[in-house]
Design a protein around this motif. Structure first.
Motif, PDB file in Angstrom:
ATOM      1  N   TRP A  40       0.830  -1.209   0.000  1.00  0.00           N
ATOM      2  CA  TRP A  40       0.000   0.000   0.000  1.00  0.00           C
ATOM      3  C   TRP A  40       0.860   1.253   0.000  1.00  0.00           C
ATOM      4  CZ3 TRP A  40      -3.551  -2.203   4.381  1.00  0.00           C
ATOM      5  CH2 TRP A  40      -4.396  -3.170   3.834  1.00  0.00           C
ATOM      6  N   PHE A  41       1.978   1.234   0.728  1.00  0.00           N
ATOM      7  CA  PHE A  41       2.882   2.391   0.677  1.00  0.00           C
ATOM      8  C   PHE A  41       3.443   2.559  -0.733  1.00  0.00           C
ATOM      9  CE2 PHE A  41       3.248   2.510   5.408  1.00  0.00           C
ATOM     10  CZ  PHE A  41       3.047   3.882   5.566  1.00  0.00           C
ATOM     11  N   HIS A  42       3.808   1.465  -1.388  1.00  0.00           N
ATOM     12  CA  HIS A  42       4.290   1.562  -2.773  1.00  0.00           C
ATOM     13  C   HIS A  42       3.198   2.131  -3.677  1.00  0.00           C
ATOM     14  CE1 HIS A  42       8.317  -0.162  -2.691  1.00  0.00           C
ATOM     15  NE2 HIS A  42       7.877  -1.055  -1.817  1.00  0.00           N
ATOM     16  N   ALA A  43       1.976   1.678  -3.499  1.00  0.00           N
ATOM     17  CA  ALA A  43       0.862   2.157  -4.329  1.00  0.00           C
ATOM     18  C   ALA A  43       0.560   3.632  -4.069  1.00  0.00           C
ATOM     19  CB  ALA A  43      -0.385   1.315  -4.059  1.00  0.00           C
ATOM     20  N   ALA A  44       0.840   4.110  -2.871  1.00  0.00           N
ATOM     21  CA  ALA A  44       0.530   5.495  -2.501  1.00  0.00           C
ATOM     22  C   ALA A  44       1.627   6.477  -2.881  1.00  0.00           C
ATOM     23  CB  ALA A  44       0.289   5.582  -0.991  1.00  0.00           C
TER      24      ALA A  44
END
Length: 80
Positions: free
Chosen positions: A64-68
């Motif tokens: 999720w951090f990568h996606a954000a």
């Protein structure tokens, strides 16, 4: 009472938890710092997170951090 789950089950819940409930902007610097802290070999923080929430959830949160991650080439400073 907060109508949102304590432990986010998907990206939308997680993002709302970070940005709305916690009031944290998902800036490039913040996201990079969190990815580094959660993926660094031997990181106490990653170990603590995994012991509390499990390795599967740790991997979801890292994803999720990568996606954000804001795209610095197209986003203005402070936006996501």
């Amino acid at each position: 009472m907060n109508p949102h789950p304590v432990i986010p089950r998907n990206f939308a819940e997680w993002r709302r938890c970070i940005e709305v409930d916690c009031g944290i902007a998902l800036t490039l610097g913040f996201v990079a710092m969190r990815i580094e802290a959660l993926t660094r070999n031997g990181s106490e923080e990653a170990g603590r997170f995994a012991s509390l929430y499990g390795n599967d959830h740790l991997q979801r949160v890292i994803g999720w951090f990568h996606a954000a991650r804001p795209n610095p080439a197209t986003d203005s400073p402070g936006t996501v």
